[in-house]
Design a protein around this motif. Sequence first.
Motif, PDB file in Angstrom:
ATOM      1  N   HIS A 115       8.738  -9.405   1.823  1.00 12.90           N
ATOM      2  CA  HIS A 115       7.785  -9.795   0.772  1.00 12.90           C
ATOM      3  C   HIS A 115       6.547  -8.922   0.789  1.00 12.90           C
ATOM      4  CE1 HIS A 115       5.288 -12.330   3.563  1.00 12.90           C
ATOM      5  NE2 HIS A 115       6.431 -12.438   4.192  1.00 12.90           N
ATOM      6  N   VAL A 116       6.180  -8.402   1.968  1.00 18.89           N
ATOM      7  CA  VAL A 116       5.026  -7.498   2.046  1.00 18.89           C
ATOM      8  C   VAL A 116       5.361  -6.176   1.343  1.00 18.89           C
ATOM      9  CG1 VAL A 116       3.623  -6.130   3.621  1.00 18.89           C
ATOM     10  CG2 VAL A 116       4.092  -8.529   4.134  1.00 18.89           C
ATOM     11  N   GLN A 118       7.618  -5.724  -0.938  1.00 23.56           N
ATOM     12  CA  GLN A 118       7.750  -5.953  -2.381  1.00 23.56           C
ATOM     13  C   GLN A 118       6.399  -6.139  -3.049  1.00 23.56           C
ATOM     14  OE1 GLN A 118      10.502  -9.089  -3.110  1.00 23.56           O
ATOM     15  NE2 GLN A 118      12.232  -7.870  -2.365  1.00 23.56           N
ATOM     16  N   ALA A 119       5.506  -6.828  -2.366  1.00 23.96           N
ATOM     17  CA  ALA A 119       4.170  -7.007  -2.932  1.00 23.96           C
ATOM     18  C   ALA A 119       3.519  -5.641  -3.112  1.00 23.96           C
ATOM     19  CB  ALA A 119       3.323  -7.899  -2.033  1.00 23.96           C
ATOM     20  N   ALA A 120       3.674  -4.765  -2.106  1.00 22.48           N
ATOM     21  CA  ALA A 120       3.083  -3.432  -2.212  1.00 22.48           C
ATOM     22  C   ALA A 120       3.648  -2.696  -3.418  1.00 22.48           C
ATOM     23  CB  ALA A 120       3.332  -2.643  -0.929  1.00 22.48           C
ATOM     24  N   GLU A 121       4.959  -2.795  -3.584  1.00 18.65           N
ATOM     25  CA  GLU A 121       5.589  -2.127  -4.719  1.00 18.65           C
ATOM     26  C   GLU A 121       5.033  -2.700  -6.032  1.00 18.65           C
ATOM     27  OE1 GLU A 121       9.817  -2.563  -4.795  1.00 18.65           O
ATOM     28  OE2 GLU A 121      10.030  -1.304  -6.586  1.00 18.65           O
ATOM     29  N   ALA A 122       4.935  -4.030  -6.078  1.00 19.28           N
ATOM     30  CA  ALA A 122       4.502  -4.685  -7.312  1.00 19.28           C
ATOM     31  C   ALA A 122       3.036  -4.406  -7.630  1.00 19.28           C
ATOM     32  CB  ALA A 122       4.727  -6.191  -7.220  1.00 19.28           C
ATOM     33  N   MET A 123       2.225  -4.118  -6.591  1.00 23.33           N
ATOM     34  CA  MET A 123       0.809  -3.826  -6.837  1.00 23.33           C
ATOM     35  C   MET A 123       0.630  -2.416  -7.387  1.00 23.33           C
ATOM     36  SD  MET A 123      -1.002  -6.449  -5.762  1.00 23.33           S
ATOM     37  CE  MET A 123       0.246  -7.655  -6.085  1.00 23.33           C
ATOM     38  N   GLY A 124       1.680  -1.586  -7.278  1.00 22.29           N
ATOM     39  CA  GLY A 124       1.576  -0.231  -7.798  1.00 22.29           C
ATOM     40  C   GLY A 124       1.343   0.832  -6.739  1.00 22.29           C
ATOM     41  N   PHE A 125       1.799   0.579  -5.496  1.00 20.75           N
ATOM     42  CA  PHE A 125       1.803   1.636  -4.485  1.00 20.75           C
ATOM     43  C   PHE A 125       3.014   2.537  -4.757  1.00 20.75           C
ATOM     44  CE2 PHE A 125      -0.696  -1.485  -2.240  1.00 20.75           C
ATOM     45  CZ  PHE A 125      -1.486  -0.767  -1.360  1.00 20.75           C
ATOM     46  N   GLY A 126       2.820   3.845  -4.751  1.00 22.19           N
ATOM     47  CA  GLY A 126       3.962   4.761  -4.765  1.00 22.19           C
ATOM     48  C   GLY A 126       4.598   4.760  -3.388  1.00 22.19           C
TER      49      GLY A 126
END
Lengths: 253, 384
Positions: A115-116, A118-126
Amino acid sequence: MGDQPLVRWDWIASHLVDPIGTRLLEHLQLSITPILLGLLLALPLGVACVRWRALYPPVFTTVNILYAIPSIALFFLLLPYTSFSAWTAIIPLTVYTLAVLVPNVVDGLNQVPDHVRQAAEAMGFGPLRRLVQVELPVALPVVIAGLRVAAVATISMVSVASLVGLGGLGQLILTEGFRRQFPTPIVVGIVLSVALAFLVDGLLVLLQRWWTPWTPRPARAGGRNRRSAAASTAAASSAADRPAAPEGRRRRA
Amino acid sequence: MITFDGVTKRYPDGNVAVDHLDLEIPAGQTTVLVGPSGCGKTTSLRMINRMVEPSTGRIRVDGRDVRDQDPAELRRSIGYVIQQAGLFPHRTVADNIATVPYLLGWDRRRARTRAHELMELVGLDADLARRYPHQLSGGQQQRVGVARALAADPPVLLMDEPFSAVDPVVRTSLQDELLRLQQELHKTIVFVTHDIDEAVRLGDTIAVFRPGGRLAQAAAPERLLAEPADDFVEGFIGYDRGVRRLSFFPARELRLRGDAVLAADTPVATARAVAAGGGEPWLLVVDDARRPRGWVSADLLTTADAQTPLGDLPLVGFGHVFTVEDDSLRAALDAAVLSPAGRAVGVTQDGTVVGVVAQSELGEAIWSVGNDDARDAEPVGQDG
Ligand SMILES: Nc1ncnc2c1ncn2[C@@H]1O[C@H](COP(=O)(O)OP(=O)(O)O)[C@@H](O)[C@H]1O
Ligand SMILES: [Mg+2]
């Protein structure tokens, strides 16, 4: 060694700078370099093994096989190429550090909760930013735990390097002590190499506290007597500090 | 507005997670995707911010095809909240909240200030700013998750079962908080849940998914409860949809009886006359401030001494009350059903009695709305 006293303080006093100090510095240099080199190589290698899963089994097998070769054999094997330069010790010891650290880097990255990530991905981290700013920092405690194991093992293995004449505290034990049937340098060499291992390990623990202030700490044992408090803190911190130290990699000679 | 146009997602293993989805998600409202586990809700949600790419079909946000936008940039303009909050364990609460502002290149001061504003907005104590996520309760973590999603003020908010992992009491308070926030912010919220009650409570529109990733029905909650499209939707909503639908009808339109309410210093003789005059089997006794004290039955009045004040009689507890201004018919019905007198006590927001209503009178009100359209699509009160 007859009836000499175990420790002759006058010898220690007169040989404090040379050979004791010199050998200690050599020892430090011969152990720090492979630890840092190993860390530098293990990070990208571990990241690559997580990114391309198929890479991990062959890498893991290779470092394990290298790890299984006795260090003394590797030192001798390298002698014709690197002769009596520091590299003869540094190269095998770097390989051993790698063998300990690569699995820890891989485990550390695999332990980053989904979930961490995925959260990073969803926040817009490349992908690269996510690796550097989220995944590696979250994996850090496991990596440092591996580093502690590697550091202590390396410091004790440097003594073996002296068997092929590469310096370090082993040299003190071997040439000053053993060959001359004189126990004091042997004792000094052992005590100093153990102390060095403790010192480096302690520094790494401090480093971990400083770098990862966010890891759950065992609750302070207030009110209880000092010994049991210290014991429980030590037990809890060794459990927390070394979550994925591979079995059987603590020590080798 | 978010539009799904014939969207299908087939995963590489052949699994069809979403099947020909056509759906319009209106701007500034909350749309809830609800359905049993595995019916494609998460997949649908993630296609909006391109964490999953559709196999066929098109998704547009405010008219722009999401595929025309860089995924990372698109995601920074869409807030996202997940079940376990997904907080970064190595960052403090404030830095977690400031994640997207940092990614957008705000300077540190501005990002921190923004984080503090958001903590206040979602009801987090300012002292928590320097804590790490593991030092927070589950409910606090979810609040941080919501604050983080709102940090860069994105027009769209995606929420994937954000309140499923917390206990029921905390869940209710988080739901209240979201309703309050939404009244203030008017975001386009897409909220995924498997809990139909949560959907009814939060949604302006509810989209019910069925297994196989097909949309079964999309409607306002009141319509959904009144007219489920088919047996699947009806079964999913549950057997008591009739009663639950009463949540959408305000109690303020009930005719409450003020004459059956008497002060505690009223003598029994007066009360007898009131009971006989109205044919009332129960009278409500109130104190000086018109707060309810309890019920007295007409039977007891006939045997009691005529001069005794009502307050000195053994009164029957009044149970729980409903608030006339805020509550729904459902709350009023519930209060009446639980009342030993079979009557519900209606009070103002500060707890003074407006009047009472009997089950039979409630029945008439319920009957009159039974086939009627809801006058108000918003759920009423706290019991939706
Ligand atoms: N990455 C994936 N690969 C293959 N199948 C998947 C993947 N993710 C989800 N699915 C499948 O797609 C279906 C819908 O999943 P999901 O959208 O997560 O449903 P929901 O959120 O409604 O529970 C499920 O059958 C699930 O097993
Ligand atoms: Mg899901």
